[in-house]
Design a protein around this motif. Structure first.
Motif, PDB file in Angstrom:
ATOM      1  N   ILE A  60     -40.913 113.221  -3.515  1.00 23.39           N
ATOM      2  CA  ILE A  60     -41.738 112.039  -3.757  1.00 23.39           C
ATOM      3  C   ILE A  60     -41.483 111.595  -5.187  1.00 23.39           C
ATOM      4  O   ILE A  60     -41.714 112.351  -6.136  1.00 23.39           O
ATOM      5  CB  ILE A  60     -43.224 112.362  -3.541  1.00 23.39           C
ATOM      6  N   GLN A  76     -52.483 111.437  -8.114  1.00 21.76           N
ATOM      7  CA  GLN A  76     -51.633 111.609  -6.932  1.00 21.76           C
ATOM      8  C   GLN A  76     -50.926 112.963  -6.973  1.00 21.76           C
ATOM      9  O   GLN A  76     -50.817 113.642  -5.947  1.00 21.76           O
ATOM     10  CB  GLN A  76     -50.600 110.481  -6.864  1.00 21.76           C
ATOM     11  N   LEU A  80     -51.194 115.854  -4.134  1.00 23.30           N
ATOM     12  CA  LEU A  80     -50.014 116.311  -3.401  1.00 23.30           C
ATOM     13  C   LEU A  80     -49.767 117.803  -3.578  1.00 23.30           C
ATOM     14  O   LEU A  80     -49.341 118.483  -2.637  1.00 23.30           O
ATOM     15  CB  LEU A  80     -48.791 115.517  -3.850  1.00 23.30           C
ATOM     16  N   ILE A 131     -39.412 109.701  -0.705  1.00 26.33           N
ATOM     17  CA  ILE A 131     -40.494 108.720  -0.608  1.00 26.33           C
ATOM     18  C   ILE A 131     -40.663 108.117  -1.991  1.00 26.33           C
ATOM     19  O   ILE A 131     -40.957 108.827  -2.960  1.00 26.33           O
ATOM     20  CB  ILE A 131     -41.805 109.365  -0.130  1.00 26.33           C
ATOM     21  N   VAL A 133     -42.534 105.729  -4.696  1.00 26.68           N
ATOM     22  CA  VAL A 133     -43.839 105.158  -4.988  1.00 26.68           C
ATOM     23  C   VAL A 133     -43.730 104.379  -6.295  1.00 26.68           C
ATOM     24  O   VAL A 133     -43.410 104.953  -7.339  1.00 26.68           O
ATOM     25  CB  VAL A 133     -44.925 106.247  -5.120  1.00 26.68           C
ATOM     26  N   VAL A 161     -43.873 103.175  -0.997  1.00 28.07           N
ATOM     27  CA  VAL A 161     -45.209 102.651  -1.226  1.00 28.07           C
ATOM     28  C   VAL A 161     -45.144 101.754  -2.456  1.00 28.07           C
ATOM     29  O   VAL A 161     -44.761 102.212  -3.542  1.00 28.07           O
ATOM     30  CB  VAL A 161     -46.256 103.760  -1.457  1.00 28.07           C
ATOM     31  N   ASN A 313     -53.236 107.895  -2.151  1.00 31.82           N
ATOM     32  CA  ASN A 313     -52.994 109.246  -1.632  1.00 31.82           C
ATOM     33  C   ASN A 313     -52.837 109.239  -0.119  1.00 31.82           C
ATOM     34  O   ASN A 313     -51.953 109.907   0.440  1.00 31.82           O
ATOM     35  CB  ASN A 313     -54.141 110.182  -2.023  1.00 31.82           C
ATOM     36  N   ILE A 316     -49.420 107.892   0.999  1.00 32.99           N
ATOM     37  CA  ILE A 316     -48.349 108.880   0.811  1.00 32.99           C
ATOM     38  C   ILE A 316     -48.455 109.974   1.861  1.00 32.99           C
ATOM     39  O   ILE A 316     -47.447 110.419   2.428  1.00 32.99           O
ATOM     40  CB  ILE A 316     -48.406 109.479  -0.604  1.00 32.99           C
ATOM     41  N   ASP A 317     -49.668 110.411   2.157  1.00 32.67           N
ATOM     42  CA  ASP A 317     -49.867 111.439   3.189  1.00 32.67           C
ATOM     43  C   ASP A 317     -49.284 110.995   4.522  1.00 32.67           C
ATOM     44  O   ASP A 317     -48.595 111.772   5.209  1.00 32.67           O
ATOM     45  CB  ASP A 317     -51.360 111.729   3.378  1.00 32.67           C
TER      46      ASP A 317
END
Length: 327
Positions: A60, A76, A80, A131, A133, A161, A313, A316-317
């Motif tokens: 991430i 975050q 995580l 991922i 962000v 995201v 959050n 992302i989950d």
């Protein structure tokens, strides 16, 4: 503690500078830190996770906003680490920010910041699912990275995201209206001034920009220490960074990234009361990126990562669950 606008302005102008460098709240118990030389700029990165380079763990990657630093994502990271202990978390301070520090204003561009991100990914040997962000400026950086990165890397992007992010040039909207004020012209000139004059103009600029960057960005009730933490990051931002990114933030667009987003799932998150990035930009992103879901953070402003962390959050989950199922 809910502060009045006047109180938060004083906080931004006084306590922000007083507490510059304070790291509580902020990133803690970092597993690895380092720098990568990207064309002479030593880009500072932070890493969490007991993983080795070149493995297949989900990574991430966080890219922060204008006048902030990687540490703006500390909520975050904390989430995580508890929810996804096997994940790899990678953050960086893009050029002109945080521990990466001051660079020439001409180098403070969205494209340059995207190159910093790519350099960190390469240096850390990230080869598994990614991922991305990005918040505000970081969202533009993420879009630029997706558009310009090698096809192999783009193929590894499992989700994105984008938070409080614009995709079109905003020369007459939101933050650029503030950046186009007469004081901004004085700030440009101050870069070439003596240290005393530069400091004076930075203080004048803060009096104009703080209401947008450290006062009105919070709309929910926000704890004193969070507002103070945010103000400190603004005051740590070099004058050259303000000058360098102003022009790019007013003129840069990433509409060309739209075709490269196809097939990548993700979320576009917008604060309901964001006065910096208009909600219309989130809607425009959804138009060019049909694989994304629009999420409105109710009653929140521009600083969603700090003001409405549960919204970011959760997004992302959901991408983590999907990525692990697909791999």
């Amino acid at each position: 503690m809910r502060l009045t606008p006047g109180g938060r302005r004083r906080l931004a102008l006084e306590l922000g500078e007083l507490h510059s460098g304070v790291r509580e709240p902020g990133l803690t118990n970092i597993d690895k830190v380092g720098t990568v030389d990207n064309d002479g700029i030593l880009v500072h990165w932070y890493e969490y996770g007991k993983v080795r380079a070149h493995d297949s763990s989900v990574t991430i990657v966080f890219v922060h906003g204008f006048t902030l630093a990687a540490e703006s994502f500390f909520m975050q990271v904390n989430h995580l680490r508890e929810r996804w202990p096997s994940a790899r978390i990678l953050l960086l301070d893009v050029r002109g920010h945080g521990q990466t520090g001051k660079v020439d204003p001409s180098l403070c561009t969205v494209e340059g910041a995207a190159d910093d991100t790519l350099a960190v990914l390469r240096a850390r040997g990230v080869e598994g699912p990614i991922i991305l962000v990005g918040h505000s400026l970081g969202g533009l950086v993420a879009l630029n990275l997706v558009r310009r990165c090698p096809p192999v890397l783009r193929g590894n992007i499992a989700g994105i995201v984008l938070v409080a992010t614009s995709i079109e040039a905003l020369s007459d909207q939101g933050l650029p209206q503030i950046l186009a004020s007469p004081v901004a012209d004085q700030v440009y000139n101050a870069v070439e001034s003596s240290p005393k004059e530069a400091r004076k103009f930075k203080e004048q600029a803060a009096m104009i920009f703080a209401p947008a960057l450290a006062v009105t960005v919070f709309h929910r009730k926000t704890d004193y220490d969070i507002v103070e933490f945010h103000a400190a990051m603004i005051h740590e931002t070099p004058l050259e960074t303000f000058v360098g990114y102003f022009e790019d933030l007013q003129e840069h667009d990433e509409l060309a990234a739209g075709e490269h987003l196809q097939g990548i799932p993700g979320y576009v998150i917008a604060g309901e009361k964001d006065d910096v990035t208009p909600l219309s930009q989130a809607e425009r992103l959804i138009e060019v990126w049909p694989d994304a879901w629009l999420q409105i953070a109710q009653h929140a402003g521009h600083m969603v990562p700090l003001e409405a962390p549960e919204v970011l959050n959760a997004a992302i989950d959901r991408l983590m669950i999907r990525t692990l199922e697909d791999n």
